[in-house]
Design a protein around this motif. Sequence first.
Motif, PDB file in Angstrom:
ATOM      1  N   ARG A  45       0.844  -1.194   0.000  1.00 44.46           N
ATOM      2  CA  ARG A  45       0.000   0.000   0.000  1.00 44.46           C
ATOM      3  C   ARG A  45       0.880   1.245   0.000  1.00 44.46           C
ATOM      4  O   ARG A  45       1.832   1.340   0.776  1.00 44.46           O
ATOM      5  CB  ARG A  45      -0.918   0.019   1.221  1.00 44.46           C
ATOM      6  CG  ARG A  45      -1.841  -1.192   1.316  1.00 44.46           C
ATOM      7  CD  ARG A  45      -2.711  -1.153   2.558  1.00 44.46           C
ATOM      8  NE  ARG A  45      -3.390  -2.415   2.754  1.00 44.46           N
ATOM      9  CZ  ARG A  45      -4.517  -2.773   2.150  1.00 44.46           C
ATOM     10  NH1 ARG A  45      -5.099  -1.929   1.317  1.00 44.46           N
ATOM     11  NH2 ARG A  45      -5.070  -3.952   2.381  1.00 44.46           N
ATOM     12  N   ILE A  46       0.536   2.179  -0.849  1.00 46.36           N
ATOM     13  CA  ILE A  46       1.245   3.460  -0.915  1.00 46.36           C
ATOM     14  C   ILE A  46       0.481   4.484  -0.091  1.00 46.36           C
ATOM     15  O   ILE A  46      -0.736   4.626  -0.232  1.00 46.36           O
ATOM     16  CB  ILE A  46       1.361   3.952  -2.360  1.00 46.36           C
ATOM     17  CG1 ILE A  46       2.250   3.017  -3.174  1.00 46.36           C
ATOM     18  CG2 ILE A  46       1.936   5.362  -2.407  1.00 46.36           C
ATOM     19  CD1 ILE A  46       3.708   3.110  -2.852  1.00 46.36           C
ATOM     20  N   SER A  47       1.199   5.190   0.761  1.00 49.92           N
ATOM     21  CA  SER A  47       0.623   6.269   1.552  1.00 49.92           C
ATOM     22  C   SER A  47       1.302   7.573   1.180  1.00 49.92           C
ATOM     23  O   SER A  47       2.485   7.588   0.788  1.00 49.92           O
ATOM     24  CB  SER A  47       0.816   5.989   3.037  1.00 49.92           C
ATOM     25  OG  SER A  47       0.601   7.154   3.826  1.00 49.92           O
ATOM     26  N   VAL A  48       0.579   8.664   1.324  1.00 46.55           N
ATOM     27  CA  VAL A  48       1.194   9.971   1.090  1.00 46.55           C
ATOM     28  C   VAL A  48       2.362  10.190   2.041  1.00 46.55           C
ATOM     29  O   VAL A  48       3.315  10.921   1.724  1.00 46.55           O
ATOM     30  CB  VAL A  48       0.134  11.082   1.229  1.00 46.55           C
ATOM     31  CG1 VAL A  48      -0.356  11.231   2.668  1.00 46.55           C
ATOM     32  CG2 VAL A  48       0.660  12.406   0.713  1.00 46.55           C
ATOM     33  N   ARG A  49       2.339   9.496   3.183  1.00 45.98           N
ATOM     34  CA  ARG A  49       3.423   9.648   4.158  1.00 45.98           C
ATOM     35  C   ARG A  49       4.715   8.983   3.694  1.00 45.98           C
ATOM     36  O   ARG A  49       5.769   9.171   4.298  1.00 45.98           O
ATOM     37  CB  ARG A  49       3.003   9.071   5.513  1.00 45.98           C
ATOM     38  CG  ARG A  49       1.734   9.660   6.082  1.00 45.98           C
ATOM     39  CD  ARG A  49       1.834  11.139   6.369  1.00 45.98           C
ATOM     40  NE  ARG A  49       2.823  11.488   7.360  1.00 45.98           N
ATOM     41  CZ  ARG A  49       3.101  12.725   7.735  1.00 45.98           C
ATOM     42  NH1 ARG A  49       2.484  13.752   7.161  1.00 45.98           N
ATOM     43  NH2 ARG A  49       4.023  12.969   8.668  1.00 45.98           N
ATOM     44  N   ASP A  50       4.632   8.190   2.623  1.00 48.19           N
ATOM     45  CA  ASP A  50       5.831   7.566   2.059  1.00 48.19           C
ATOM     46  C   ASP A  50       6.592   8.499   1.125  1.00 48.19           C
ATOM     47  O   ASP A  50       7.713   8.163   0.708  1.00 48.19           O
ATOM     48  CB  ASP A  50       5.461   6.323   1.230  1.00 48.19           C
ATOM     49  CG  ASP A  50       4.756   5.256   2.039  1.00 48.19           C
ATOM     50  OD1 ASP A  50       5.091   5.083   3.226  1.00 48.19           O
ATOM     51  OD2 ASP A  50       3.864   4.587   1.481  1.00 48.19           O
ATOM     52  N   LEU A  51       6.002   9.631   0.776  1.00 43.65           N
ATOM     53  CA  LEU A  51       6.487  10.425  -0.349  1.00 43.65           C
ATOM     54  C   LEU A  51       7.256  11.666   0.100  1.00 43.65           C
ATOM     55  O   LEU A  51       6.964  12.267   1.136  1.00 43.65           O
ATOM     56  CB  LEU A  51       5.315  10.833  -1.237  1.00 43.65           C
ATOM     57  CG  LEU A  51       4.410   9.681  -1.720  1.00 43.65           C
ATOM     58  CD1 LEU A  51       3.317  10.221  -2.623  1.00 43.65           C
ATOM     59  CD2 LEU A  51       5.224   8.604  -2.430  1.00 43.65           C
TER      60      LEU A  51
END
Length: 317
Positions: free
Chosen positions: A20-26
């Motif tokens: 899962r991609i989260s905005v917190r990864d970016l």
Amino acid sequence: MRRMRRLRRPGIREMVAETRISVRDLIMPVFVDERIDQPVPISSMPGQMRQSLNSVAEEAGRIEDLGIPAVILFGIPSRKDDLGSGAYDHDGVIQKAVRRIKESTDLVVITDLCLCEYTSHGHCGVIRGQEIVNDETLPLLGRTAVSQAESGADIVAPSGMMDHMVRAIRSALDDNGYTDVAILSYAAKYASYFYGPFREAAESGFAFGDRRSYQMDPANANEALWEVQLDIEEGADMVMVKPALPYLDILRMVKERFSMPTAAYQVSGEYSMIMAAAERNWIDGDGVMLETLTSIKRAGADMIITYYAKDFAARFA
């Protein structure tokens, strides 16, 4: 009888998703140009802008409002010289930008730490004739790190691939009291053709030769592990693989071998190719971006530097 399609039904498909991609990864890259008064589009990177010192704090505020936790800053100075002195100038473009962002946001601020944007010849270190001189470059990188830390940078990100750059930077930071400033090392950075649009954006093209004497050969994988190990031993807190998509195998190797916080940089060429194809309706741009970011996260990235961060936050967060 086992039927895998049962897990692909609407609703169930999302429940069993492994990645899962989260905005917190970016992390959102931001270019700051000392010579301009208002944002200017970057022609080879659709949707991206150079920010001015007047606009960078407002742009940082928009990024923070979207839930993106961090920015990485690249500076375009008003003047350049052979030693890249603008990189370590207390009143340099990045130093000013960091202070303005920190005054108005709680973003984590990462500063790209390299001389190439500041040197008149466009290379990442001191030159003698047409040779990039490694050891004479190291004190300048340490000086730049201290200058960026003084301005409020949370993380410095050395990108020049000079041997022992992490040791020099860690020593300089510690000797000047900045023991809490972290180092995100561009540990496995390849001599890639995917950097083309960035060189327009940052005006960091080189006047002679190329960068193969210090950036990695795309043919080599084990060498990346040596590079990463050396940087960890010298004090890197986080490591990076760059570019991302052509080097997913390297990213997986690095994460599995070292279990370190690991970043991947979806570089300008990766971004611009997708955007150009989407503009021609050859592909679904949002879908392809999401698929590529998912592949980068699946391969092992804890953090992804991507020019798509704001669009992702607006469309998928």
